[in-house]
Design an enzyme around this catalytic site. Structure first.
Site, PDB file in Angstrom:
ATOM      1  N   PRO A 137      -3.031 -11.614  10.515  1.00 31.55           N
ATOM      2  CA  PRO A 137      -3.435 -11.392  11.909  1.00 31.55           C
ATOM      3  C   PRO A 137      -3.650  -9.908  12.149  1.00 31.55           C
ATOM      4  O   PRO A 137      -3.009  -9.074  11.503  1.00 31.55           O
ATOM      5  CB  PRO A 137      -2.231 -11.900  12.708  1.00 31.55           C
ATOM      6  CG  PRO A 137      -1.081 -11.845  11.757  1.00 31.55           C
ATOM      7  CD  PRO A 137      -1.663 -12.086  10.390  1.00 31.55           C
ATOM      8  N   ASP A 138      -4.555  -9.582  13.061  1.00 31.27           N
ATOM      9  CA  ASP A 138      -4.773  -8.176  13.402  1.00 31.27           C
ATOM     10  C   ASP A 138      -3.867  -7.814  14.585  1.00 31.27           C
ATOM     11  O   ASP A 138      -4.098  -8.242  15.714  1.00 31.27           O
ATOM     12  CB  ASP A 138      -6.245  -7.930  13.745  1.00 31.27           C
ATOM     13  CG  ASP A 138      -6.542  -6.441  13.773  1.00 31.27           C
ATOM     14  OD1 ASP A 138      -5.824  -5.706  14.478  1.00 31.27           O
ATOM     15  OD2 ASP A 138      -7.465  -6.006  13.057  1.00 31.27           O
ATOM     16  N   ILE A 139      -2.849  -7.030  14.286  1.00 35.01           N
ATOM     17  CA  ILE A 139      -1.812  -6.738  15.297  1.00 35.01           C
ATOM     18  C   ILE A 139      -2.386  -5.866  16.419  1.00 35.01           C
ATOM     19  O   ILE A 139      -2.160  -6.113  17.606  1.00 35.01           O
ATOM     20  CB  ILE A 139      -0.611  -6.039  14.621  1.00 35.01           C
ATOM     21  CG1 ILE A 139      -0.016  -6.975  13.570  1.00 35.01           C
ATOM     22  CG2 ILE A 139       0.446  -5.630  15.647  1.00 35.01           C
ATOM     23  CD1 ILE A 139       0.895  -6.312  12.574  1.00 35.01           C
ATOM     24  N   ASN A 142       0.854  -1.201   0.000  1.00 33.93           N
ATOM     25  CA  ASN A 142       0.000   0.000   0.000  1.00 33.93           C
ATOM     26  C   ASN A 142       0.876   1.232   0.000  1.00 33.93           C
ATOM     27  O   ASN A 142       2.113   1.130  -0.007  1.00 33.93           O
ATOM     28  CB  ASN A 142      -0.976  -0.038   1.193  1.00 33.93           C
ATOM     29  CG  ASN A 142      -0.239  -0.042   2.507  1.00 33.93           C
ATOM     30  OD1 ASN A 142       0.459   0.910   2.830  1.00 33.93           O
ATOM     31  ND2 ASN A 142      -0.368  -1.129   3.261  1.00 33.93           N
ATOM     32  N   LYS A 188     -14.457   0.515  14.569  1.00 33.73           N
ATOM     33  CA  LYS A 188     -13.122  -0.115  14.570  1.00 33.73           C
ATOM     34  C   LYS A 188     -12.526  -0.102  15.974  1.00 33.73           C
ATOM     35  O   LYS A 188     -11.904  -1.064  16.417  1.00 33.73           O
ATOM     36  CB  LYS A 188     -12.210   0.645  13.608  1.00 33.73           C
ATOM     37  CG  LYS A 188     -11.380  -0.249  12.730  1.00 33.73           C
ATOM     38  CD  LYS A 188     -10.714   0.515  11.609  1.00 33.73           C
ATOM     39  CE  LYS A 188     -11.046  -0.084  10.261  1.00 33.73           C
ATOM     40  NZ  LYS A 188     -10.456   0.610   9.144  1.00 33.73           N
ATOM     41  N   PHE A 199      -4.975   3.541  14.611  1.00 33.78           N
ATOM     42  CA  PHE A 199      -5.349   4.509  13.593  1.00 33.78           C
ATOM     43  C   PHE A 199      -6.475   3.886  12.769  1.00 33.78           C
ATOM     44  O   PHE A 199      -6.585   2.652  12.697  1.00 33.78           O
ATOM     45  CB  PHE A 199      -4.161   4.827  12.676  1.00 33.78           C
ATOM     46  CG  PHE A 199      -3.337   5.998  13.149  1.00 33.78           C
ATOM     47  CD1 PHE A 199      -2.532   5.888  14.270  1.00 33.78           C
ATOM     48  CD2 PHE A 199      -3.369   7.213  12.470  1.00 33.78           C
ATOM     49  CE1 PHE A 199      -1.780   6.964  14.719  1.00 33.78           C
ATOM     50  CE2 PHE A 199      -2.622   8.299  12.898  1.00 33.78           C
ATOM     51  CZ  PHE A 199      -1.827   8.173  14.030  1.00 33.78           C
ATOM     52  N   ASP A 223      -4.300  -6.229   5.048  1.00 28.91           N
ATOM     53  CA  ASP A 223      -5.318  -7.090   5.658  1.00 28.91           C
ATOM     54  C   ASP A 223      -5.226  -8.524   5.153  1.00 28.91           C
ATOM     55  O   ASP A 223      -5.635  -9.441   5.839  1.00 28.91           O
ATOM     56  CB  ASP A 223      -6.713  -6.531   5.357  1.00 28.91           C
ATOM     57  CG  ASP A 223      -6.999  -5.289   6.202  1.00 28.91           C
ATOM     58  OD1 ASP A 223      -6.662  -5.314   7.400  1.00 28.91           O
ATOM     59  OD2 ASP A 223      -7.521  -4.292   5.666  1.00 28.91           O
ATOM     60  N   LYS A 228     -11.596  -3.627  17.707  1.00 25.65           N
ATOM     61  CA  LYS A 228     -10.188  -3.979  17.929  1.00 25.65           C
ATOM     62  C   LYS A 228      -9.785  -3.849  19.392  1.00 25.65           C
ATOM     63  O   LYS A 228      -8.692  -4.249  19.775  1.00 25.65           O
ATOM     64  CB  LYS A 228      -9.294  -3.118  17.045  1.00 25.65           C
ATOM     65  CG  LYS A 228      -9.598  -3.324  15.566  1.00 25.65           C
ATOM     66  CD  LYS A 228      -8.489  -2.829  14.671  1.00 25.65           C
ATOM     67  CE  LYS A 228      -8.834  -3.056  13.207  1.00 25.65           C
ATOM     68  NZ  LYS A 228      -7.700  -3.507  12.421  1.00 25.65           N
TER      69      LYS A 228
HETATM   70  O1  PMT Z   1       2.515   6.334   6.404  1.00 28.99           O
HETATM   71  P1  PMT Z   1       1.941   7.652   5.913  1.00 28.99           P
HETATM   72  O2  PMT Z   1       2.150   7.833   4.438  1.00 28.99           O
HETATM   73  O3  PMT Z   1       2.436   8.810   6.715  1.00 28.99           O
HETATM   74  O4  PMT Z   1       0.372   7.586   6.112  1.00 28.99           O
HETATM   75  C1  PMT Z   1      -0.169   7.550   7.387  1.00 28.99           C
HETATM   76  C2  PMT Z   1      -1.325   6.539   7.498  1.00 28.99           C
HETATM   77  C3  PMT Z   1      -2.466   6.987   6.627  1.00 28.99           C
HETATM   78  C4  PMT Z   1      -0.845   5.164   7.062  1.00 28.99           C
HETATM   79  C5  PMT Z   1      -1.741   6.512   9.007  1.00 28.99           C
HETATM   80  O5  PMT Z   1      -2.143   7.784   9.397  1.00 28.99           O
HETATM   81  C6  PMT Z   1      -2.851   5.512   9.251  1.00 28.99           C
HETATM   82  O6  PMT Z   1      -4.017   5.791   9.121  1.00 28.99           O
HETATM   83  N1  PMT Z   1      -2.466   4.280   9.601  1.00 28.99           N
HETATM   84  C7  PMT Z   1      -3.401   3.128   9.737  1.00 28.99           C
HETATM   85  C8  PMT Z   1      -3.660   2.603   8.367  1.00 28.99           C
HETATM   86  C9  PMT Z   1      -4.576   1.396   8.367  1.00 28.99           C
HETATM   87  O7  PMT Z   1      -4.149   0.347   7.985  1.00 28.99           O
HETATM   88  O8  PMT Z   1      -5.738   1.596   8.873  1.00 28.99           O
HETATM   89  P2  PMT Z   1      -6.893   0.434   9.021  1.00 28.99           P
HETATM   90  O9  PMT Z   1      -8.110   1.181   9.220  1.00 28.99           O
HETATM   91  O10 PMT Z   1      -6.810  -0.550   7.904  1.00 28.99           O
HETATM   92  O11 PMT Z   1      -6.452  -0.310  10.339  1.00 28.99           O
HETATM   93  C10 PMT Z   1      -6.928   0.081  11.619  1.00 28.99           C
HETATM   94  C11 PMT Z   1      -5.887  -0.151  12.662  1.00 28.99           C
HETATM   95  O12 PMT Z   1      -5.611  -1.547  12.770  1.00 28.99           O
HETATM   96  C12 PMT Z   1      -4.569   0.517  12.405  1.00 28.99           C
HETATM   97  O13 PMT Z   1      -4.065   0.961  13.660  1.00 28.99           O
HETATM   98  C13 PMT Z   1      -3.695  -0.595  11.843  1.00 28.99           C
HETATM   99  O14 PMT Z   1      -2.308  -0.395  12.177  1.00 28.99           O
HETATM  100  C14 PMT Z   1      -4.259  -1.801  12.565  1.00 28.99           C
HETATM  101  N2  PMT Z   1      -4.177  -3.071  11.810  1.00 28.99           N
HETATM  102  C15 PMT Z   1      -4.813  -3.251  10.648  1.00 28.99           C
HETATM  103  C16 PMT Z   1      -4.786  -4.483  10.026  1.00 28.99           C
HETATM  104  C17 PMT Z   1      -4.057  -5.520  10.614  1.00 28.99           C
HETATM  105  N3  PMT Z   1      -3.979  -6.702  10.037  1.00 28.99           N
HETATM  106  N4  PMT Z   1      -3.421  -5.327  11.774  1.00 28.99           N
HETATM  107  C18 PMT Z   1      -3.472  -4.119  12.388  1.00 28.99           C
HETATM  108  O15 PMT Z   1      -2.888  -3.935  13.455  1.00 28.99           O
END
Ligand code: PMT
Length: 492
Positions: A397-399, A300, A430, A416, A368, A434
């Site tokens: 896995p969801d960290i 990504n 979310k 985030f 994901d 989570k």
């Molecule tokens: O890196 P940059 O270019 O500066 O951009 C910043 C950003 C947009 C990446 C950052 O601000 C941000 O939003 N990061 C989270 C991106 C994301 O994957 O969001 P999500 O909505 O898919 O995931 C939600 C949360 O679960 C996040 O904290 C993510 O780290 C976590 N996650 C998601 C999937 C997974 N398998 N494991 C996780 O821990």
């Protein structure tokens, strides 16, 4: 071998069980065992002897019997300043400057650190383990395959017990091995196993220092978060003059202590009283990359700018930050421990290894999905130009969810949410799903400002107490804003 001692008297003299635990780097149950048996392991003898003597006690060397207490004027504590309890693993590599490691150990101790020596085979050509052990009052470790050492301490525990791993001198060969991730002796294995900060004081002949291979290794180690102390210009041991001379021991010791003393970190001065000082914080950043075959991958657009800015802000306030990042071009911020990973599974493993922590912040854009079965050859395009291609994916896995539900869960877990629509609703769900305390919701994917890769971000903090909307700002300012909120939370 064990020696019979009057351990109760020793414990009282050294200021309690905790002080002995720290000195011997053992847990409370080990002390209970020693007390029950009235025995100490042989390796403890020089350590206890040195500690008691330092306190001014007169000791009988063979059984550590206390013959006389400290003179009335000798009220100097074992460690008299703010560095009390900091543990430094001093790795001595095989170069002529190895003799200066002894003086470095002495200087570190004067600054209040516990120093444990580790020597490579090369180092033993220049100085002996005995000299380092005698000086530090701690056993000097030199073998990866020593049954006694493994039984007493274990190389993983040795690697993890330190606040700082300091390599003095870091020879060209040692830096090359460290950069390649070679783990063929105790010293290089420790470097791979440690989660502590690592610092190196390079020392070599000017031509070796100028060689492109050395320059590459130096830059690459630094990029990975290794703190480099020197080298400087001057006379070198081989008689040549130029860059490559190791810094003086006093300078190395001062720089090393600065790395592990929050109030001494230059950027941290304004935040000397920050409640974040000394807090252990895991920050994830950047994308994860999931292989499809030998040459292709799913990824990504995360640049790591946001996560790295958060790590930098927290470290500047004195926090002990472990930044776990996928592949990015952002340089490692100063004063953080950098762990580089590629896939989601690797990121999860690194997070698990970094726990326990006080706080975790998951800013990484974790993929994901990953490909169910990664091909070990480049996948061939079908002959038929109209034929499609199916890739079977499975969920990663969801960290964040894992950290939130871990038995050693950090007190504050922050995720985030990157959403392209219904920001507030999706991010709120979310947070609940989570199990994190706060979620920083940012709207991504806009044409003008996609957030991913940009220097700017606009976000809202969602917690159980409500929503706090922040204006658009630089990612570095968002990092400071988040750090301010965390400070406020810690002082509530
Ligand atoms: O890196 P940059 O270019 O500066 O951009 C910043 C950003 C947009 C990446 C950052 O601000 C941000 O939003 N990061 C989270 C991106 C994301 O994957 O969001 P999500 O909505 O898919 O995931 C939600 C949360 O679960 C996040 O904290 C993510 O780290 C976590 N996650 C998601 C999937 C997974 N398998 N494991 C996780 O821990």
């Amino acid at each position: 071998m064990a020696i019979s001692v009057n351990l109760s008297a020793i414990i009282t003299a050294l200021g309690g069980r905790h002080a002995i635990q720290q000195l011997l780097n053992v847990g409370p149950s080990a002390i209970s065992n020693y007390l029950t048996r009235g025995h100490l392991p042989e390796r403890a003898k020089p350590i206890i002897y040195a500690a008691l003597t330092k306190k001014g006690y007169q000791i009988r060397a063979d059984d550590l019997e206390i013959l006389a207490g400290p003179p009335a004027t000798s009220s100097q504590p074992l460690h008299s300043d703010t560095h009390f309890g900091k543990r430094i693993l001093l790795i001595v590599a095989g170069g002529i400057a190895a003799y200066k490691a002894l003086e470095t150990a002495r200087q570190l101790q004067q600054l209040g650190a516990h120093v444990t020596g580790v020597m490579t085979d090369g180092a033993k050509q220049f100085i002996t383990p005995l000299s380092l052990a005698a000086l530090t009052g701690e056993k000097c470790y030199d073998s990866l395959f020593s049954l006694t050492d493994e039984a007493e301490m274990g190389h993983i525990r040795l690697a993890r017990s330190a606040d700082l791993v300091l390599v003095v001198p870091a020879t060209a060969n040692f830096m090359a091995r460290a950069n390649a991730g070679i783990a063929d002796d105790l010293a290089t294995t420790i470097l791979l196993a440690t989660t502590a900060k690592v610092a190196m004081a390079p020392a070599m002949n000017p031509a070796m220092w100028a060689h492109v291979a050395t320059k590459h290794n130096f830059a690459s180690l630094r990029q990975r978060g290794v703190h480099m102390i020197g080298p400087v210009s001057g006379d070198t041991a081989c008689g040549e003059e130029g860059e490559g001379r190791m810094c003086e021991p006093a300078d190395i010791a001062a720089a090393a202590m600065q790395l592990i003393t929050p109030q001494n970190i230059p950027n941290a001065k304004d935040h000397a009283k920050s409640p974040l000082a000394g807090k252990r914080i895991i920050v994830t950043s950047g994308p994860t990359i999931e292989p499809i075959d030998k040459v292709r991958f799913i990824a990504n657009r995360s640049s790591g700018k946001q996560g790295h800015a958060i790590a930098a802000s927290l470290a500047s306030r004195g926090a002990d930050v472990i930044l776990i990042s996928g592949p990015v071009n952002e340089p490692a911020p100063d004063q953080v421990t950098m762990v580089q990973v590629t896939t989601a599974n690797e990121m999860l493993a690194a997070c698990k290894a970094a726990l326990p922590a006080d706080i975790a912040i998951c800013a990484a854009a974790v993929a994901d999905w990953r490909v169910q079965s990664v091909s070990d050859q480049k996948l061939k395009k079908p002959e038929d130009p109209d034929a499609g291609m199916m890739l079977a994916l499975c969920q990663n896995p969801d960290i964040l969810a894992h950290i939130s539900s871990a038995s050693n869960r950090p007190k504050l877990v922050i995720g985030f949410a990157a959403e392209t629509e219904n920001l507030l609703q999706n991010a709120t769900k979310k947070r609940q799903r989570k199990g994190c305390d706060w979620i920083i919701a940012n709207q991504v994917g806009g044409d003008a400002d996609p957030v991913f890769g940009s220097a700017l971000n606009q976000a809202m903090l969602i917690s159980a107490n409500g929503v706090d909307e922040w204006p658009q700002m630089q990612k570095t300012d968002l990092a400071e804003t988040l750090a301010d909120h965390i400070e406020a939370e810690l002082t509530r």
